[in-house]
Motif scaffolding. Structure first.
Motif, PDB file in Angstrom:
ATOM      1  N   GLN A  57       0.842  -1.199   0.000  1.00 31.76           N
ATOM      2  CA  GLN A  57       0.000   0.000   0.000  1.00 31.76           C
ATOM      3  C   GLN A  57       0.877   1.248   0.000  1.00 31.76           C
ATOM      4  OE1 GLN A  57      -3.712   0.048   0.339  1.00 31.76           O
ATOM      5  NE2 GLN A  57      -3.217   2.046  -0.489  1.00 31.76           N
ATOM      6  N   ASN A  58       0.592   2.186  -0.907  1.00 35.39           N
ATOM      7  CA  ASN A  58       1.262   3.486  -0.877  1.00 35.39           C
ATOM      8  C   ASN A  58       0.535   4.404   0.095  1.00 35.39           C
ATOM      9  OD1 ASN A  58       2.699   2.440  -3.202  1.00 35.39           O
ATOM     10  ND2 ASN A  58       3.212   4.564  -3.665  1.00 35.39           N
TER      11      ASN A  58
ATOM     12  N   ILE B 255       5.895   3.478   1.003  1.00 34.20           N
ATOM     13  CA  ILE B 255       5.378   2.196   0.525  1.00 34.20           C
ATOM     14  C   ILE B 255       5.373   1.225   1.696  1.00 34.20           C
ATOM     15  CG2 ILE B 255       5.660   0.307  -1.111  1.00 34.20           C
ATOM     16  CD1 ILE B 255       7.364   2.266  -2.820  1.00 34.20           C
TER      17      ILE B 255
ATOM     18  N   GLN C 131       9.215  -7.904  -5.006  1.00 36.11           N
ATOM     19  CA  GLN C 131       9.293  -6.571  -5.608  1.00 36.11           C
ATOM     20  C   GLN C 131      10.624  -5.894  -5.305  1.00 36.11           C
ATOM     21  OE1 GLN C 131       6.874  -7.728  -3.561  1.00 36.11           O
ATOM     22  NE2 GLN C 131       4.846  -7.219  -4.321  1.00 36.11           N
TER      23      GLN C 131
ATOM     24  N   ASN D 224       3.673  -7.501 -11.009  1.00 37.32           N
ATOM     25  CA  ASN D 224       4.104  -6.418 -10.139  1.00 37.32           C
ATOM     26  C   ASN D 224       4.550  -5.242 -10.989  1.00 37.32           C
ATOM     27  OD1 ASN D 224       3.951  -7.209  -7.282  1.00 37.32           O
ATOM     28  ND2 ASN D 224       5.282  -8.893  -7.921  1.00 37.32           N
TER      29      ASN D 224
ATOM     30  N   MET E 260       7.362   3.436  -6.381  1.00 34.36           N
ATOM     31  CA  MET E 260       6.000   2.895  -6.393  1.00 34.36           C
ATOM     32  C   MET E 260       6.040   1.391  -6.598  1.00 34.36           C
ATOM     33  SD  MET E 260       2.961   3.801  -9.098  1.00 34.36           S
ATOM     34  CE  MET E 260       1.400   2.917  -9.037  1.00 34.36           C
TER      35      MET E 260
ATOM     36  N   LYS F 131       2.996  -1.677  -7.206  1.00 31.06           N
ATOM     37  CA  LYS F 131       1.574  -1.978  -7.342  1.00 31.06           C
ATOM     38  C   LYS F 131       1.401  -3.399  -7.864  1.00 31.06           C
ATOM     39  CE  LYS F 131      -2.895  -1.181  -7.617  1.00 31.06           C
ATOM     40  NZ  LYS F 131      -3.732  -0.984  -6.386  1.00 31.06           N
TER      41      LYS F 131
ATOM     42  N   LEU G 141      -0.753  -6.381  -9.407  1.00 31.24           N
ATOM     43  CA  LEU G 141      -1.970  -6.503 -10.206  1.00 31.24           C
ATOM     44  C   LEU G 141      -2.293  -7.990 -10.384  1.00 31.24           C
ATOM     45  CD1 LEU G 141      -1.169  -3.861 -12.973  1.00 31.24           C
ATOM     46  CD2 LEU G 141      -2.665  -3.558 -10.987  1.00 31.24           C
TER      47      LEU G 141
ATOM     48  N   GLU H 163      -4.367  -1.106 -16.700  1.00 32.37           N
ATOM     49  CA  GLU H 163      -3.985  -0.945 -15.295  1.00 32.37           C
ATOM     50  C   GLU H 163      -2.614  -0.283 -15.163  1.00 32.37           C
ATOM     51  OE1 GLU H 163      -5.916  -1.502 -12.687  1.00 32.37           O
ATOM     52  OE2 GLU H 163      -7.501  -2.048 -14.090  1.00 32.37           O
TER      53      GLU H 163
ATOM     54  N   CYS I  41      -1.224   3.246 -13.217  1.00 32.77           N
ATOM     55  CA  CYS I  41      -0.032   3.347 -12.366  1.00 32.77           C
ATOM     56  C   CYS I  41       0.882   4.471 -12.841  1.00 32.77           C
ATOM     57  CB  CYS I  41       0.728   2.026 -12.361  1.00 32.77           C
ATOM     58  SG  CYS I  41      -0.163   0.632 -11.622  1.00 32.77           S
TER      59      CYS I  41
ATOM     60  N   TYR J  55      -0.587   7.761 -11.834  1.00 29.88           N
ATOM     61  CA  TYR J  55      -0.391   8.015 -10.402  1.00 29.88           C
ATOM     62  C   TYR J  55       1.031   8.508 -10.157  1.00 29.88           C
ATOM     63  CZ  TYR J  55      -0.067   7.204  -5.374  1.00 29.88           C
ATOM     64  OH  TYR J  55       0.128   7.375  -4.027  1.00 29.88           O
ATOM     65  N   HIS J  56       1.993   7.862 -10.792  1.00 29.10           N
ATOM     66  CA  HIS J  56       3.384   8.284 -10.624  1.00 29.10           C
ATOM     67  C   HIS J  56       3.604   9.701 -11.119  1.00 29.10           C
ATOM     68  CE1 HIS J  56       7.304   8.865 -12.709  1.00 29.10           C
ATOM     69  NE2 HIS J  56       7.751   8.597 -11.514  1.00 29.10           N
TER      70      HIS J  56
END
Length: 367
Positions: A89-90, A147, A177, A209, A220, A222, A224, A282, A286, A289-290
């Protein structure tokens, strides 16, 4: 790339994934790290009716066989959580709250983790400073992007217990990750690399990922839920096949397409394309968002890793997200014997990225 270690060899990197078990070990005595052990095998078909001790014993036997055939040196090992076991989670926290950061992340975790998650171990990465704007254009409070990474304590204990039953000596525990990001950022040593942003996609069996890095920093992460297993299930449904048969067909379509009937090729191709298009949508979210969070930080290119990464997938994603996509090579800067190089090339190179990152987790010193 220079390394400083208390031993000639790194700990064994051991990655027990959804579909495969992989291990790698490096030797550090030469001018460049050299791969001295590299092996993988399919996960055993665990009996669904077996109880947990029986399933654990099946897994132990599979890992023991891999260790025996690989020629590893020593018993020290770095382990990796399965990607499905990691909650990511960010978060945004006020700047200047570094001393209270651990407590803040703990509180956020209690609020965000699913109720059935149970007792957890929580770690965090400090991604960087961010400052948003109000509707009138005035800057708002400076904050830190954090993160949060959380794993169930029972999953950690189970993995460590497995290693100890194999008489291995765990030296570290990582998440996929971070291991992957370490492989990519370890090659970025030039001054011009300090501000380069990369989009890293790890396309695996259970999911994908999405990781964004800038220089040595992870900005970041995320996860998926779009991966090889999902594609195989859809192929199995459309062609009325078992899941193993669908997976085998999809592999054969990639390796020997001239031996597959045109109709089967069409169904598999349509299914893969549909899921990669969905993944692309998706990934675009991302990237947005970045770009909003870290203003002025433009992604230079995307690197694809994992067992599902190939040129066809790279082409589909590049067209969908509008960013150059390349297949990543985690063996850059490493020496391999001709035999190991041949073994690597038999399968997709990117599938070894995470386990290589495990080898280099502890006591790394860059020149």
């Amino acid at each position: 790339m220079n390394w400083l270690w208390g031993s000639k060899y790194t700990p064994i990197g051991l990655d027990i994934g959804t579909d495969t078990i992989k291990l790698v070990q490096l030797e550090l005595s030469g001018p460049r790290p050299r791969v001295v052990a590299l092996a993988q095998r399919r996960m055993p078909e665990l009996d669904e009716e077996a109880d947990e001790p029986q399933r654990s014993e099946q897994l132990k036997q599979a890992v023991a066989a891999l260790l025996s055939e690989s020629g590893v040196r020593g018993r020290q090992v770095t382990l990796c959580m399965n990607g499905t076991q990691v909650f990511v989670q960010n978060l945004r926290v006020p700047a200047g709250a570094e001393e209270q950061l651990e407590g803040i992340v703990q509180t956020e975790a209690e609020q965000r983790l699913p109720g059935e998650f149970g007792e957890v171990e929580i770690r965090h990465l400090l991604a960087g400073e961010v400052r948003g704007t109000q509707h009138g254009g005035e800057p708002v409070e400076l904050k830190h992007e954090v993160i949060m990474l959380a794993c169930r304590r029972r999953d950690i204990d189970s993995l460590i217990a497995l290693a100890e039953r194999l008489r291995l000596k765990p030296q570290g525990l990582d998440v996929p990750q971070c291991a992957l990001a370490r492989v990519v950022t370890s090659t970025m040593r030039r001054k011009s690399d300090e501000h380069q942003c990369l989009l890293i996609l790890d396309l695996g069996a259970s999911g994908t990922n999405v990781i964004v890095t800038r220089g040595q920093s992870v900005l970041m992460i995320k996860p998926l839920p779009i991966g090889g297993r999902l594609i195989d299930r859809q192929v199995a449904k459309r062609l009325d096949l078992s899941l193993p048969d669908a997976a085998a067909l999809r592999q054969q379509c990639q390796d020997q397409p001239d031996q597959i009937e045109d109709e089967l090729l069409r169904v598999v191709d349509e299914t893969v394309r549909a899921h990669m298009e969905a993944l692309g949508r998706e990934v675009i979210r991302c990237v947005r968002y970045h770009s909003v969070t870290f203003r002025g930080s433009r992604i230079a290119k995307a690197l694809l890793f994992g067992g599902e990464a190939n040129q066809a997938v790279a082409g589909i994603l590049a067209r969908r997200i509008g960013i150059t996509c390349e297949l990543g090579d985690p063996f850059v800067g490493l020496e391999l014997s001709d035999e190991l190089r041949r073994r690597v090339r038999l399968r997709r190179v990117g599938m070894w990225a995470v386990v290589l990152g495990l080898c280099t987790k502890a006591r790394r010193v860059a020149a």
